[in-house]
Design an enzyme around this catalytic site. Structure first.
Site, PDB file in Angstrom:
ATOM      1  N   LYS A  20       1.809  10.502  -5.586  1.00 29.59           N
ATOM      2  CA  LYS A  20       1.762  11.615  -4.840  1.00 29.59           C
ATOM      3  C   LYS A  20       3.299  11.982  -3.986  1.00 29.59           C
ATOM      4  O   LYS A  20       3.428  13.038  -3.554  1.00 29.59           O
ATOM      5  CB  LYS A  20       1.076  11.449  -3.430  1.00 29.59           C
ATOM      6  CG  LYS A  20      -0.715  11.398  -3.756  1.00 29.59           C
ATOM      7  CD  LYS A  20      -1.359  11.330  -2.383  1.00 29.59           C
ATOM      8  CE  LYS A  20      -2.842  11.232  -2.486  1.00 29.59           C
ATOM      9  NZ  LYS A  20      -3.462  10.151  -3.233  1.00 29.59           N
TER      10      LYS A  20
ATOM     11  N   HIS B 152      -9.475   1.804   0.207  1.00 26.89           N
ATOM     12  CA  HIS B 152      -9.112   2.689   1.394  1.00 26.89           C
ATOM     13  C   HIS B 152     -10.281   2.879   2.459  1.00 26.89           C
ATOM     14  O   HIS B 152     -11.327   3.105   1.824  1.00 26.89           O
ATOM     15  CB  HIS B 152      -8.866   4.190   0.952  1.00 26.89           C
ATOM     16  CG  HIS B 152      -7.278   4.244   0.602  1.00 26.89           C
ATOM     17  ND1 HIS B 152      -6.924   3.564  -0.514  1.00 26.89           N
ATOM     18  CD2 HIS B 152      -6.523   4.983   1.031  1.00 26.89           C
ATOM     19  CE1 HIS B 152      -5.635   3.993  -0.788  1.00 26.89           C
ATOM     20  NE2 HIS B 152      -5.152   4.749  -0.020  1.00 26.89           N
TER      21      HIS B 152
ATOM     22  N   HIS C  56       0.836  -1.112   0.190  1.00 24.61           N
ATOM     23  CA  HIS C  56      -0.162   0.155  -0.049  1.00 24.61           C
ATOM     24  C   HIS C  56       0.992   1.247   0.001  1.00 24.61           C
ATOM     25  O   HIS C  56       1.396   1.634   1.046  1.00 24.61           O
ATOM     26  CB  HIS C  56      -0.787  -0.014   1.366  1.00 24.61           C
ATOM     27  CG  HIS C  56      -1.920   1.076   1.224  1.00 24.61           C
ATOM     28  ND1 HIS C  56      -3.375   0.981   1.299  1.00 24.61           N
ATOM     29  CD2 HIS C  56      -1.600   2.506   1.404  1.00 24.61           C
ATOM     30  CE1 HIS C  56      -3.915   2.258   1.526  1.00 24.61           C
ATOM     31  NE2 HIS C  56      -3.070   2.991   1.447  1.00 24.61           N
TER      32      HIS C  56
ATOM     33  N   GLU D 102     -10.656   5.877   7.300  1.00 21.92           N
ATOM     34  CA  GLU D 102      -9.392   6.493   7.564  1.00 21.92           C
ATOM     35  C   GLU D 102      -9.845   7.580   8.575  1.00 21.92           C
ATOM     36  O   GLU D 102      -9.741   8.721   8.280  1.00 21.92           O
ATOM     37  CB  GLU D 102      -8.607   6.846   6.653  1.00 21.92           C
ATOM     38  CG  GLU D 102      -7.271   7.423   7.073  1.00 21.92           C
ATOM     39  CD  GLU D 102      -6.178   7.585   6.080  1.00 21.92           C
ATOM     40  OE1 GLU D 102      -5.083   7.874   6.168  1.00 21.92           O
ATOM     41  OE2 GLU D 102      -6.738   7.223   4.741  1.00 21.92           O
TER      42      GLU D 102
END
Length: 334
Positions: free
Chosen positions: A15, A162, A10, A165
């Site tokens: 980015k 995802h 992951h 979170e």
């Protein structure tokens, strides 16, 4: 101590390393989202994305990583920019690092049929048979998950999400994913990342959700360094929890569990170098892996390799001597 080359399941190579030009203004999750969105809009050409992704791969190789799965921001024109770059790098790095990509976008975008078609085309043309999104508690969550699971089944895709979170116990999209997997009798692999709010459930709710996750065959990856950085951050206040999911309880229930790097030197995590020995070291401290069995090194080796469907993360007679040699003589030295 000798280790196999390790597996980072992951990450966010696209980015990586934008911190010098776009730091997080306050260290918050929303600050990270806003900063990355602004930087993507202003700077993410194919040349820029390629340069940063390749630098990340070079860092990972220097630290002994054998395989990486990266999430690719997949919104609007970025789909056509980043996915061809991923395909080029996968081919160029074959034999050094096995590279996989999974799309990243908010679950609300699933309702846009044109967007889902563009994502499906990109994965077919340039991807690795992976579909996924960021899930959170929206009224349309169940319908969106049905679309995701149907699309994955029709195309033979595995899934990578995802999930939750958040430090809000009301964030329970992990349970919704498990329900959808069982509802669709899904037979592909499913990986859920983060799952932070699971650790803040009432015990009976946590147990129920974990049982469903195990029944649905979902694997879970915790991102200890990034989530300790982001979660429970309030200006002028000492954080009260470590941000990580209920990894010990998941493992005890038979769920395959892993840890991974997540972000590196971007607004979601200001630090890091795609060094999985560092991830294992810090994960050991943050998650207290050190008095809970001798096999936690599998969390950055054998287990993520199995989730990725590749041969890596093991030392075996007759296998290539593709190893990380350390000078450490015992576990605490490492």
């Amino acid at each position: 101590i000798v280790l196999p080359r390790l597996v980072d399941v992951h990450t966010h190579l696209d980015k990586g390393h934008i911190w010098p030009r776009r730091p997080n203004p306050d260290g918050s999750f929303m600050g990270a989202l806003t900063s990355v969105g602004a930087d993507r809009e202003a700077n993410w050409t194919a040349q820029d994305v390629r340069a940063r992704m390749e630098f990340g791969l070079r860092c990972a190789l220097a630290h002994g990583t054998a395989a990486i799965r990266t999430h690719i921001d997949s919104l609007g024109p970025q789909i056509g920019i980043s996915w061809p770059v991923l395909a080029e790098l996968r081919a160029e790095w074959a034999g050094r690092i096995a590279l996989q990509g999974s799309p990243l976008f908010g679950v609300e975008a699933v309702a846009d049929g044109g967007h889902m078609q563009a994502i499906t085309r990109a994965v077919r043309a340039h991807g690795d048979g992976l579909l996924g999104c960021v899930t959170y508690m929206i009224p349309e969550l169940e319908a969106a998950l049905d679309t995701i699971f149907r699309t994955a089944t029709e195309n033979g895709f595995d899934l990578d999400f995802h999930v939750d979170e958040s430090n809000d116990p009301a964030a329970r999209s992990l349970e919704a994913i498990a329900d959808a997997a069982l509802r669709h009798c899904f037979t592909g692999k499913i990986l859920a990342g983060h799952c932070c709010s699971l650790a803040l459930q009432q015990p009976q709710d946590e147990a129920r959700i974990i049982a469903k996750v195990a029944e649905a065959g979902i694997a879970v990856v915790s991102l200890p360094m990034c989530n300790m950085y982001l979660q429970d951050r309030q200006a002028g206040r000492t954080p009260r929890w470590r941000g990580v999911t209920a990894l010990h309880e998941l493992k005890a229930a038979g769920v395959p569990v892993m840890i991974a790097s997540d972000n590196t030197r971007d607004p979601f995590y200001a630090y890091g170098d795609l060094d999985l020995v560092e991830v294992l070291r810090e994960g050991t401290r943050i998650l207290q892996l050190d008095h809970s069995g001798p096999d936690w090194a599998n969390a950055v080796a054998r287990t993520p390799a199995q989730v990725m469907g590749i041969e890596a993360g093991v030392i075996a007679v007759g296998a290539p001597a593709d190893l990380i040699l350390t000078r450490a003589r015992d576990w605490t030295e490492l």
